[in-house]
Design a protein around this motif. Structure first.
Motif, short mmCIF file in Angstrom:
data_model
loop_
_atom_site.label_atom_id
_atom_site.label_comp_id
_atom_site.label_asym_id
_atom_site.label_seq_id
_atom_site.Cartn_x
_atom_site.Cartn_y
_atom_site.Cartn_z
N TRP A 378 31.91 37.78 32.89
CA TRP A 378 33.27 37.56 32.44
C TRP A 378 34.21 37.34 33.61
O TRP A 378 33.95 37.75 34.74
CB TRP A 378 33.77 38.76 31.61
N PHE A 379 35.34 36.70 33.30
CA PHE A 379 36.42 36.47 34.26
C PHE A 379 37.65 37.16 33.69
O PHE A 379 38.17 36.77 32.63
CB PHE A 379 36.67 34.96 34.39
N ASN A 381 41.47 38.23 33.80
CA ASN A 381 42.76 37.78 34.32
C ASN A 381 43.80 38.87 34.04
O ASN A 381 44.08 39.20 32.89
CB ASN A 381 43.15 36.47 33.62
N TYR A 428 40.45 38.90 38.62
CA TYR A 428 41.44 37.95 39.14
C TYR A 428 42.85 38.43 38.81
O TYR A 428 43.12 38.85 37.68
CB TYR A 428 41.20 36.58 38.51
N SER A 430 46.82 37.37 38.52
CA SER A 430 47.60 36.16 38.31
C SER A 430 48.85 36.15 39.20
O SER A 430 48.97 36.95 40.13
CB SER A 430 47.99 36.03 36.84
N TYR A 465 43.02 30.99 44.15
CA TYR A 465 42.90 30.14 42.96
C TYR A 465 42.59 28.70 43.35
O TYR A 465 41.73 28.05 42.75
CB TYR A 465 44.20 30.20 42.16
N GLU A 478 35.76 28.43 31.41
CA GLU A 478 36.63 28.65 30.26
C GLU A 478 38.06 28.92 30.68
O GLU A 478 39.00 28.43 30.05
CB GLU A 478 36.08 29.81 29.42
N TYR A 479 38.25 29.67 31.75
CA TYR A 479 39.61 30.01 32.20
C TYR A 479 40.40 28.77 32.57
O TYR A 479 41.60 28.69 32.31
CB TYR A 479 39.53 30.97 33.39
N PRO A 483 44.19 28.87 30.48
CA PRO A 483 44.31 30.16 31.18
C PRO A 483 45.12 31.21 30.43
O PRO A 483 45.35 32.30 30.96
CB PRO A 483 45.01 29.77 32.49
N SER A 486 43.18 37.00 28.65
CA SER A 486 42.80 38.03 29.61
C SER A 486 41.32 37.99 29.97
O SER A 486 40.97 38.09 31.14
CB SER A 486 43.12 39.42 29.04
N PHE A 488 37.68 36.00 29.84
CA PHE A 488 37.10 34.68 29.64
C PHE A 488 35.61 34.71 29.95
O PHE A 488 35.16 35.44 30.85
CB PHE A 488 37.78 33.66 30.55
#
Length: 798
Positions: A378-379, A381, A428, A430, A465, A478-479, A483, A486, A488
């Motif tokens: 997963w990613f 955010n 990550y 933001s 980024y 996907e992000y 974006p 939360s 992804f």
């Protein structure tokens, strides 16, 4: 070992293309070596200019779309020429192990980036660039190294050598051995040697050992062999003179025939279509899973079944597999910024047919085989103003609600339901951070209200980024598609790709049992200080958190500072120590954060102290040490800003909002600041009083009477050395009594240390080139006193 018959096949085609195609495109390699050989002079007075001239013709060997090693090393050479000069001297020292030299160059580039990078994300001095420097200097011994290229060559020649991501040392050593074998075969080919010699001009390196020719042959294998017919242009889809003559209706019928389009074939087609209709096998493997060969061999097998079923024409080519893929695709060479070597594009009729059939039941992403744990990736955010992953200690667990404050489901709610305990996460932050800052894992899956994340590792060198966005391998992430949200999905390939980027910038810490232990006893053996002074120094530092070691040159301030940190940590863990040197132009933007110019405007970049505090915050149970050399050479108020309050012992872990990014920040409780200050430099103003109150000041005095120095002195058993030390101690007593000087101007013991042998010549050099010039500055207005001490010190040797 490798298949020499395969190499002979390659050379037949290579020779055919050499004069018309290969040499015109690749001649610059021989010219790059010649340029370097003519301009290189490691002792040049203007090292930066010399380096720039030496690398002037390297072109894309040291520069590409997202890689700028030549630009960065020449920039560093302009800022710190002697440091870069010493790096090249060490790199070109053939008495040392090859990979140790490569690793040292890379590690020292990290230090340059920290000190002089002004927020730049990378230094680009990795194995490819460093081996290129070695090849340019020693073109009869080394080769250009590129992992993807050498892996392809090894596969095409069916060699026994193995190359793996992350096995840096083994890869380099295997690479040199492998290319040496290939070079040995080329040296026996008189036709090839004559062909090369017929094209060489005065602007080219003669290449007597054929090392550069070996590089070019291997590049040819990786880029062109078994990939295209001679003739097609780089940007031209090919073939242009062949078609399987199948209509859209034909393809629709075939797609419904399970004997032709089996399950894996439909997966390949769906993924090609989802990727935009064109991709390399590598890009498909990164995005959707499976191996590159799954897409390569799977496509060839599918095309064979299509030909068998329909009897459609096949391309007339010698290579069996290359006859079949054009049934499904047209292709062209991949660009240099694309992962993979060849791009396939669905034939128009097949692409249109895929739009007319139902592929909803076909898996878009590779499914895990039976027996695997089903781990996903997963990613995450996060808004750092709400939750800062970088400030979160390693091992801490954070809950994240499935519903926002208004009671609405989080965006992409299904991802929160699919995530399971043990899944790995790229963390990550933001705006305004916009960086990958941590690796986490899901510690407990959702309970209907929240999901739970545990921090595994914080990144001392976050990934921007812009760096992620510039990677074609991640463009379908996907992000990046939307974006807003939360959590992804990441494919295993995307996670591994980002993880490799993280490891390039953040090498894995050494195993605990591999770190050398260090204690008080070793400190007193290394640093000539009494035990009582050491105990007091440690007690003051632990209580105050900030200390300045002050004293004249030669008392071992810098030497002692790092070993003081080691002794408190109990081990030589350099990952928990940071070192900087202040100067008159050093600023808050360098130290903490500030906006730096980028191509399209300005971007907020974090300074060395900010990043070090984040690193220390990851491990609140461990001591960290920030060492500042020449602390009184900087403008303290300008550099520290609001830190004047936050570094106080009573305000550690107290959060304050920073003006630049609006985020809360604190200095960790177990982060210690050790400054060094030269008391004998009359040109420096006294340290800022506001900062003085935050630091304790510890006098570093000559250690001639310490137990450690006495043992060192006795080890020489040299009467002349003993007499010299007695005279220096007498000199120090006179300096201390001098009202215009004082004890802060005494001669330090370090001038007389670190000698393997004690000769009259060495001792006299110390007197003539270290001690007497200092006395000349002290007593510039008292020539009689200066002359008297010159006679006394010279008298030691008579």
């Amino acid at each position: 070992m490798f298949d020499k018959f395969r190499l002979k096949e390659v050379l037949v085609e290579y020779k055919k293309r050499f004069v018309q195609q290969q040499w015109p495109n690749e001649k610059y390699k021989w010219e790059a070596v010649q340029c370097f050989q003519l301009n290189w002079d490691v002792n040049s007075d203007d090292f930066a200019q010399m380096l720039t001239k030496s690398l002037a013709q390297t072109a894309n060997l040291l520069a590409s779309v997202n890689n700028f090693p030549a630009r960065m090393i020449t920039k560093f050479a302009e800022i710190a020429p002697e440091e870069v000069r010493s790096m090249y001297i060490e790199l070109y020292d053939e008495s040392k192990d090859l990979y140790e030299r490569v690793a040292s160059f890379k590690n020292k580039s990290n230090m340059l980036l920290e000190r002089y990078g002004n927020g730049t994300a990378q230094h680009y001095q990795y194995e490819n660039a460093i081996m290129t420097y070695l090849w340019l200097r020693y073109p009869d011994k080394y080769y250009i190294y590129k992992l993807s290229e050498v892996k392809t060559v090894s596969s095409e020649l069916e060699s026994d050598y193995r190359f793996k991501k992350g096995a840096y040392a083994d890869n380099i050593r295997n690479f040199v051995a492998f290319y040496d074998e290939i070079c040995g075969e080329l040296q026996q080919d008189d036709e090839l040697k004559n062909l090369l010699n017929s094209q060489l001009t005065s602007t080219c390196y003669a290449d007597p050992e054929l090392r550069t020719l070996t590089i070019d042959v291997c590049f040819f294998i990786s880029r062109y062999w078994n990939k295209e017919e001679p003739g097609p242009k780089v940007d031209e889809w090919w073939p242009t003179d062949y078609t399987p003559a199948l209509t859209v209706e034909d393809w629709v019928g075939l797609l419904g025939d399970s004997e032709v389009f089996n399950e894996s074939s439909l997966e390949i087609m769906k993924r090609m279509k989802d990727y935009g209709g064109k991709a390399t096998c590598t890009q498909l493997a990164v995005k959707y899973g499976e191996t590159k060969n799954f897409y390569n061999s799977g496509s060839v097998s599918l095309a064979r079944r299509v030909v068998t079923k329909t009897g459609c024409p096949v391309m007339a080519r010698d290579e069996e597999n290359a006859r079949f893929w054009p049934v499904l695709y047209v292709g062209k060479n991949a660009n240099k910024d694309e992962e993979g070597s060849y791009v396939w594009k669905l034939r128009d009729e097949l692409s249109e047919a895929l739009e007319q059939v139902d592929l909803t039941s076909v898996h878009l992403y590779a499914q895990l085989p039976e027996g695997e744990d089903g781990q996903r990736y997963w990613f995450l955010n996060a808004n750092p103003k709400m939750w800062s992953m970088s400030s979160m200690p390693v091992g801490e667990v954070q809950d994240y609600t499935l519903y926002n404050d208004n009671g609405n489901k989080r965006r992409i709610f299904q991802n929160f339901l699919d995530a399971k305990a043990g899944d790995m996460i790229i963390g990550y932050e933001s705006t305004p951070v916009k960086q990958v800052v941590a690796i986490l894992k899901i510690s407990a899956e959702q309970d209907g209200k929240s999901i739970y994340f545990e921090k595994i590792e914080g990144l001392s060198s976050p990934i921007d980024y812009a760096t992620l966005k510039a990677c074609p391998e991640l463009e379908k992430m996907e992000y990046f598609g939307n974006p807003q949200g939360s959590l992804f999905k990441l494919t295993r390939g995307e996670y591994d790709f980002i993880y490799d980027m993280i490891r390039d910038e953040n090498p894995a810490p050494p195993a605990a049992d591999s770190i050398e232990k260090y204690d008080k006893e070793k400190f007193l053996n290394d640093v000539y200080m009494t035990e009582a002074k050491y105990d007091r120094l440690v007690a003051v530092l632990k209580k105050k958190k900030n200390i300045i070691l002050q004293g004249a040159p030669g008392v071992g301030k810098t030497f002692a500072a790092k070993r003081l940190a080691y002794s408190i940590m109990g081990e030589k863990d350099d990952d928990r120590i940071e070192f900087v040197q202040f100067h008159q132009n050093y600023s808050y933007e360098d130290f903490m954060m500030g906006y730096k110019p980028v191509e399209d405007g300005f971007e907020l970049k974090y300074g060395i102290f900010y990043r070090f505090c984040q690193r220390a915050a990851n491990h609140p149970d461990k001591d960290y040490f920030f060492i500042i050399d020449e602390i009184n050479r900087g403008n303290m108020s300008k550099i520290f800003g609001e830190l004047l309050m936050l570094i106080e012992a009573d305000y550690r872990d107290t959060k304050a909002t920073l003006a630049y990014n609006g985020l809360s920040f604190s200095v960790p409780k177990r982060l210690h600041i050790i400054g060094m200050m030269n008391t004998a430099d009359r040109s420096l103003a006294m340290i800022d009083y506001a900062l003085r109150r935050r630091f304790s000041f510890f006098d570093m005095e000559p250690g001639f009477d310490s137990e450690g120095f006495i043992k060192y002195q006795e080890g020489f058993a040299n009467d002349t050395f003993n007499t010299l030390i007695d005279r220096i101690k007498e000199l120090n007593r006179e300096i201390a009594k001098d009202k215009s000087l004082g004890k802060g101007f005494c001669i330090g013991h370090s001038y007389f240390c670190n000698a393997d042998e004690c000769t009259d010549e060495r001792m006299q050099d110390v007197v003539d080139f270290d001690v007497l010039p200092m006395l000349a500055e002290y007593w510039f207005d008292d020539t009689d006193k200066l002359q008297r001490w010159e006679n006394i010190l010279h008298g030691v040797f008579q």
